[in-house]
Design a protein around this motif. Structure first.
Motif, PDB file in Angstrom:
ATOM      1  N   THR A  64     -19.694   7.618 -14.112  1.00 48.33           N
ATOM      2  CA  THR A  64     -20.327   8.396 -13.048  1.00 48.33           C
ATOM      3  C   THR A  64     -21.379   7.563 -12.330  1.00 48.33           C
ATOM      4  O   THR A  64     -21.474   7.582 -11.097  1.00 48.33           O
ATOM      5  N   VAL A 102     -22.869  13.500 -17.401  1.00 49.77           N
ATOM      6  CA  VAL A 102     -22.462  13.411 -15.994  1.00 49.77           C
ATOM      7  C   VAL A 102     -23.551  13.974 -15.091  1.00 49.77           C
ATOM      8  O   VAL A 102     -23.938  13.360 -14.083  1.00 49.77           O
ATOM      9  N   VAL A 111     -13.563  11.964 -13.459  1.00 47.21           N
ATOM     10  CA  VAL A 111     -14.851  12.477 -13.921  1.00 47.21           C
ATOM     11  C   VAL A 111     -14.881  14.005 -13.887  1.00 47.21           C
ATOM     12  O   VAL A 111     -15.367  14.655 -14.814  1.00 47.21           O
TER      13      VAL A 111
END
Length: 367
Positions: A16, A74, A52
């Protein structure tokens, strides 16, 4: 408690960060500040393409079956880059709730959200209602379905949402419904960091029940718990990066032939900010771990919520004050971190509300 990050946490956080590092530049943030809508579509698409978005969702909806700890990693990275994307609302809350509590059709919607093909959101706030577990919006059965009446406020990305998760009361019992925003009145609101948030007015609006009325309170608690933890994780990342920026500035900026960071008053404020960020990191980590282990987590989440709002206020103001005049220049990067931190603070609520909620929890647990 185990403070050791999982391998998936480290990998997802790193991925990320790499995606955001390439796309979320200072110039891009300035573009978004003056755009008609503060939504970074290029970043959102890239997060979908790299996996992601779906990674922490269950395998049944196209994910890798990770969980709260990985989602927190994240969110922390997205906060560090003040990323203008609805990961918390569309993935953690929207797709997560549909995957866990939804029927086959609703789970299919979660799959599409995880792939970035649709956006979901949740309407968890109501004007002048300080008890989110008791929504003032009402739902009644009609013509073989449900109809909702009420008003929701500051609903993120409601204009882009395929469906909005809407808590409502059914004969005194909380339940959660899915609403097509095209069937409601959606009005743009102005918030401190220009996040696209909307008032949603419901007048006999058709809705689809998520789960059952009997499990509605459980679903709403699930949503609120993860919303508070998610906002706290975003705040953690925002404050971590803001502290790095102000520390770098304090080392380089000179007055009277000395770095401003060497002055006692400045050093004390930066030290206090460091302690605040460390406290928030501990609180978020503990809450995420307890939630991931299916342990009682209400106290831990409310503690993180308190730290995120209260420490967020102090740290964000320290960052601006130490930067001096440039700190309030909207073209300077720290302005984005200040407004993001204030947004999270306001969204999480006043510190007195947190203390009241913590006091009630402690009293209940020790009675």
């Amino acid at each position: 408690m185990d403070f050791t990050p999982t391998e998936a946490q480290l990998d997802l956080g790193r991925l990320t960060g790499e995606v955001c590092g390439k796309l979320v530049t200072a110039d891009r943030l300035r573009e978004l500040d003056t755009a008609a809508e503060r939504f970074d579509e290029a970043l959102w698409n890239s997060l979908a393409e790299t996996g992601v978005l779906a990674a922490a969702l269950p395998e049944a909806v196209g994910g890798n079956d990770f969980g709260v700890l990985e989602q927190t990693a994240v969110l922390r990275e997205l906060g560090r880059h003040v990323a203008a994307v609805p990961y918390l609302w569309s993935i953690v809350l929207g797709a997560g709730a549909l995957a866990r509590f939804g029927d086959a059709a609703q789970q299919d919607r979660a799959t599409r959200a995880g792939a970035g093909r649709v956006i979901l959101t949740a309407a968890l706030a109501e004007e002048n209602n300080w008890e989110p577990t008791r929504p003032t919006t009402t739902a009644v059965e009609a013509d073989g379905g449900w109809r909702l009446t009420g008003n929701k406020t500051t609903v993120p990305f409601a204009n882009r949402a395929d469906r909005i998760l809407v808590p409502a009361t059914v004969s005194g019992t909380a339940a959660v419904f899915l609403v097509d925003p095209s069937a409601a009145t959606v009005t743009a609101q102005q918030v401190v960091d220009h996040t696209p948030e909307y008032a949603v007015d419901l007048t006999d609006t058709p809705a689809e029940l998520l789960g059952t009325v009997e499990t509605g309170a459980e679903i709403l608690d699930w949503l609120l718990t993860r919303a508070w933890l998610g906002l706290s994780a975003l705040q953690l990342g925002t404050l971590e990066r803001a502290l790095e920026l102000v520390a770098e500035y304090a080392r380089e900026r000179e007055q009277f032939g000395k770095a401003v960071g060497s002055f006692q008053a400045v050093a004390q404020r930066l030290s206090d900010a460091y302690i605040d960020v460390q406290g928030l990191r501990l609180a978020v980590t503990q809450a995420a771990w307890q939630l991931s282990e299916d342990l009682p987590s209400a106290e831990a989440v409310h503690t993180a919520k308190f730290w995120a709002a209260d420490a967020g206020h102090r740290v964000s103001h320290t960052v601006i004050h130490v930067h001096g005049g440039v700190g309030i220049d909207r073209d300077h990067i720290v302005h984005n971190y200040f407004t993001a931190a204030k947004h999270h603070e306001f969204a999480l609520g006043a510190s007195t509300d947190h203390l009241r909620a913590l006091g009630a929890l402690l009293a209940a647990n020790h009675s």
